[in-house]
Scaffold this motif. Structure first.
Motif, PDB file in Angstrom:
ATOM      1  N   TYR A 159       0.845  -1.224   0.039  1.00  0.00           N
ATOM      2  CA  TYR A 159      -0.110   0.094   0.062  1.00  0.00           C
ATOM      3  C   TYR A 159       0.898   1.286   0.014  1.00  0.00           C
ATOM      4  O   TYR A 159       0.920   1.909   1.011  1.00  0.00           O
ATOM      5  CB  TYR A 159      -0.984   0.002   1.338  1.00  0.00           C
ATOM      6  CG  TYR A 159      -1.886  -1.373   1.214  1.00  0.00           C
ATOM      7  CD1 TYR A 159      -2.893  -1.641   0.596  1.00  0.00           C
ATOM      8  CD2 TYR A 159      -1.584  -2.110   2.693  1.00  0.00           C
ATOM      9  CE1 TYR A 159      -3.504  -2.569   0.622  1.00  0.00           C
ATOM     10  CE2 TYR A 159      -2.485  -3.136   2.561  1.00  0.00           C
ATOM     11  CZ  TYR A 159      -3.428  -3.440   1.480  1.00  0.00           C
ATOM     12  OH  TYR A 159      -4.257  -4.790   1.826  1.00  0.00           O
ATOM     13  N   PRO A 160       1.399   1.388  -1.072  1.00  0.00           N
ATOM     14  CA  PRO A 160       2.509   2.631  -1.169  1.00  0.00           C
ATOM     15  C   PRO A 160       1.716   4.132  -1.290  1.00  0.00           C
ATOM     16  O   PRO A 160       2.535   4.985  -1.312  1.00  0.00           O
ATOM     17  CB  PRO A 160       3.374   2.354  -2.451  1.00  0.00           C
ATOM     18  CG  PRO A 160       2.593   1.655  -3.138  1.00  0.00           C
ATOM     19  CD  PRO A 160       1.544   0.702  -2.342  1.00  0.00           C
ATOM     20  N   PHE A 161       0.576   4.007  -1.955  1.00  0.00           N
ATOM     21  CA  PHE A 161      -0.196   5.158  -2.332  1.00  0.00           C
ATOM     22  C   PHE A 161       0.168   6.309  -1.201  1.00  0.00           C
ATOM     23  O   PHE A 161       0.239   7.617  -1.510  1.00  0.00           O
ATOM     24  CB  PHE A 161      -1.555   5.066  -2.674  1.00  0.00           C
ATOM     25  CG  PHE A 161      -2.408   6.311  -3.097  1.00  0.00           C
ATOM     26  CD1 PHE A 161      -2.242   6.690  -4.259  1.00  0.00           C
ATOM     27  CD2 PHE A 161      -3.374   6.872  -2.254  1.00  0.00           C
ATOM     28  CE1 PHE A 161      -2.845   7.784  -4.643  1.00  0.00           C
ATOM     29  CE2 PHE A 161      -3.873   7.954  -2.635  1.00  0.00           C
ATOM     30  CZ  PHE A 161      -3.599   8.605  -3.973  1.00  0.00           C
ATOM     31  N   SER A 162      -0.382   6.025  -0.058  1.00  0.00           N
ATOM     32  CA  SER A 162      -0.474   7.230   1.078  1.00  0.00           C
ATOM     33  C   SER A 162       0.959   7.696   1.135  1.00  0.00           C
ATOM     34  O   SER A 162       0.938   9.097   1.727  1.00  0.00           O
ATOM     35  CB  SER A 162      -1.044   6.398   2.462  1.00  0.00           C
ATOM     36  OG  SER A 162      -0.121   5.522   2.883  1.00  0.00           O
ATOM     37  N   GLY A 163       2.051   7.102   0.996  1.00  0.00           N
ATOM     38  CA  GLY A 163       3.180   7.628   1.257  1.00  0.00           C
ATOM     39  C   GLY A 163       3.613   8.482   0.039  1.00  0.00           C
ATOM     40  O   GLY A 163       4.091   9.680   0.255  1.00  0.00           O
ATOM     41  N   TRP A 164       3.211   8.127  -1.255  1.00  0.00           N
ATOM     42  CA  TRP A 164       3.357   9.302  -2.380  1.00  0.00           C
ATOM     43  C   TRP A 164       2.666  10.486  -1.993  1.00  0.00           C
ATOM     44  O   TRP A 164       3.060  11.447  -2.397  1.00  0.00           O
ATOM     45  CB  TRP A 164       2.890   8.697  -3.733  1.00  0.00           C
ATOM     46  CG  TRP A 164       3.853   7.389  -3.823  1.00  0.00           C
ATOM     47  CD1 TRP A 164       5.307   7.021  -3.605  1.00  0.00           C
ATOM     48  CD2 TRP A 164       3.428   6.200  -4.661  1.00  0.00           C
ATOM     49  NE1 TRP A 164       5.708   6.257  -4.202  1.00  0.00           N
ATOM     50  CE2 TRP A 164       4.617   5.451  -4.859  1.00  0.00           C
ATOM     51  CE3 TRP A 164       2.185   5.677  -5.231  1.00  0.00           C
ATOM     52  CZ2 TRP A 164       4.548   4.087  -5.554  1.00  0.00           C
ATOM     53  CZ3 TRP A 164       2.208   4.569  -6.043  1.00  0.00           C
ATOM     54  CH2 TRP A 164       3.359   3.766  -5.861  1.00  0.00           C
ATOM     55  N   LEU A 165       1.318  10.281  -1.642  1.00  0.00           N
ATOM     56  CA  LEU A 165       0.406  11.212  -1.134  1.00  0.00           C
ATOM     57  C   LEU A 165       1.166  12.148  -0.354  1.00  0.00           C
ATOM     58  O   LEU A 165       1.066  13.436  -0.256  1.00  0.00           O
ATOM     59  CB  LEU A 165      -0.842  10.793  -0.842  1.00  0.00           C
ATOM     60  CG  LEU A 165      -1.931  11.996  -0.583  1.00  0.00           C
ATOM     61  CD1 LEU A 165      -2.288  12.868  -1.878  1.00  0.00           C
ATOM     62  CD2 LEU A 165      -3.285  11.178  -0.036  1.00  0.00           C
ATOM     63  N   ARG A 166       1.583  11.766   0.858  1.00  0.00           N
ATOM     64  CA  ARG A 166       2.305  12.174   1.754  1.00  0.00           C
ATOM     65  C   ARG A 166       3.520  13.290   1.426  1.00  0.00           C
ATOM     66  O   ARG A 166       3.529  14.459   1.917  1.00  0.00           O
ATOM     67  CB  ARG A 166       2.879  11.577   3.134  1.00  0.00           C
ATOM     68  CG  ARG A 166       3.364  12.335   4.159  1.00  0.00           C
ATOM     69  CD  ARG A 166       2.486  12.985   5.024  1.00  0.00           C
ATOM     70  NE  ARG A 166       1.666  12.115   5.833  1.00  0.00           N
ATOM     71  CZ  ARG A 166       0.583  12.820   6.625  1.00  0.00           C
ATOM     72  NH1 ARG A 166       0.700  13.872   6.681  1.00  0.00           N
ATOM     73  NH2 ARG A 166      -0.117  11.787   7.243  1.00  0.00           N
ATOM     74  N   SER A 167       4.086  12.517   0.420  1.00  0.00           N
ATOM     75  CA  SER A 167       5.137  13.388  -0.056  1.00  0.00           C
ATOM     76  C   SER A 167       4.653  14.594  -0.888  1.00  0.00           C
ATOM     77  O   SER A 167       5.529  15.522  -0.494  1.00  0.00           O
ATOM     78  CB  SER A 167       6.054  12.356  -0.862  1.00  0.00           C
ATOM     79  OG  SER A 167       7.021  12.964  -1.576  1.00  0.00           O
ATOM     80  N   PHE A 168       3.663  14.382  -1.534  1.00  0.00           N
ATOM     81  CA  PHE A 168       3.165  15.828  -2.261  1.00  0.00           C
ATOM     82  C   PHE A 168       2.659  16.826  -1.194  1.00  0.00           C
ATOM     83  O   PHE A 168       2.791  17.948  -1.334  1.00  0.00           O
ATOM     84  CB  PHE A 168       2.039  15.238  -3.245  1.00  0.00           C
ATOM     85  CG  PHE A 168       1.143  16.337  -3.652  1.00  0.00           C
ATOM     86  CD1 PHE A 168       1.571  17.340  -4.580  1.00  0.00           C
ATOM     87  CD2 PHE A 168      -0.136  16.334  -3.238  1.00  0.00           C
ATOM     88  CE1 PHE A 168       0.838  18.399  -4.888  1.00  0.00           C
ATOM     89  CE2 PHE A 168      -0.952  17.457  -3.484  1.00  0.00           C
ATOM     90  CZ  PHE A 168      -0.509  18.378  -4.261  1.00  0.00           C
TER      91      PHE A 168
END
Length: 336
Positions: free
Chosen positions: A64-73
């Motif tokens: 579940y990597p999506f939340s990490g990419w979203l947090r980075s944005f």
């Protein structure tokens, strides 16, 4: 509804089983009336969808990597285009693995509504049609068909950032084709269900019914408050917003604006201050009430034909599952 960023990618995946081809955008969509209209229509279509679920992110992981990419944005470490490119690559991979759906245009839209930031993600299908040119020639055309909106999610970024214990900052469409069709999209977002929308709505309606009974309201006033409840909850679902218990309480009784909210909290129904109302459950709710010659009857409309049967010719009601307290009272009366 100011749009801060919007990107459209395209996953070319046909139902014949051939490999998907991903076409990634290089830049955000230019601000335009067409983009504004698309987001407005998308929100309308999304809010009108029944069968949505509310939840929260799994812990960030390889699965579940999506939340990490979203947090980075959100933290300003990654720009919006790069965030969406990483995300759509992951979506394409999951789509290939599921082999249960065709591709489409993938819209990522970061926008503000009131004081709240949202991120909407939707897989959009297109339909073929015809148009008439300025020269009065009939030409084939393609348009995005929002009536086919079955895979979409919306994330309340403000709620996610400011309320880490919330379990309802993500909403997504469950889909009509069964869980497998929408499971891969839910896994792409990396969320789990945290709030039972229909169950919460039924509890809210039960609390309201108990409140009306406790207040012993006249028939016309009970009907008026029921109308207020239904109109407010319907308006909130149309906007895609939760039902705020405090706001509903103020609408139900202007002279005692906290009366209903205090009743709900005091009776410990387990409801949160904001409830993601379920449209289907709300539509089924309406109270039938009547009083005459010492007889008072009040019941919810969805019970008609189930626990309550009406014989129109005889003008009688048959009640099944009579409340235990009432049964006990009648038995004691008969014995006496």
């Amino acid at each position: 509804m100011p749009i801060r960023n919007a990107v459209m990618h395209f996953i070319d995946k046909k139902p014949d089983g051939s490999p998907a081809v991903l076409h990634k955008a290089q830049a955000t969509l230019a601000p335009s009336e067409a983009t504004d209209n698309l987001l407005f229509d998308l929100n309308d279509a999304y809010n009108a969808k029944q069968g949505k679920a509310w939840g929260f992110f799994h812990d960030e992981s390889g699965a579940y990597p999506f939340s990490g990419w979203l947090r980075s944005f959100v933290d300003g470490k990654t720009d919006f285009v790069e965030f969406t490119r990483e995300s759509v690559e992951h979506l394409t991979k999951l789509m290939e693995e599921s082999n249960l759906t065709t591709g489409g245009h993938v819209l990522f839209a970061h926008y503000q509504q009131g004081m709240t930031d949202y991120l909407a993600i939707a897989l959009l299908q297109h339909s073929d049609s015809v148009s008439v040119s300025a020269e009065l020639e009939v030409k084939p055309s393609r348009h995005l068909d929002l009536s086919q909106l079955n895979l979409a999610a919306r994330i309340n970024l403000s709620e996610w950032r400011n309320n880490p214990v919330s379990k309802q900052y993500v909403s997504f469409i469950k889909g009509k084709g069964g869980r497998k069709i929408s499971d891969y999209f839910r896994d792409f977002i990396g969320c789990q269900e945290g709030v039972d929308g229909p169950g919460e709505t039924r509890t809210l309606l039960k609390a309201f019914s108990d409140y009306v009974e406790r207040e012993d309201l006249p028939e016309d006033l009970a009907r008026e408050k029921t109308h207020t409840l239904v109109e407010y909850t319907a308006a909130q679902t149309k906007l895609g917003e939760p039902v705020a218990l405090k706001e509903l309480s103020e609408l139900l009784d202007e002279e005692r604006p906290q009366n209903f909210a205090e009743f709900v909290q005091g009776a410990d129904y387990g409801l949160s201050s904001e409830i993601p109302a379920d449209k289907r459950t709300i539509n089924q709710f309406r109270r039938f009430t009547g009083r005459a010659e010492g007889l008072s009857i009040s019941f919810e409309a969805h019970l008609l034909g189930n626990k309550i049967e009406f014989d129109q010719d005889a003008g009688t009601l048959m009640i099944k599952g009579v409340p235990t307290q009432l049964v006990d009272q009648i038995k004691r009366s008969v014995k006496d």
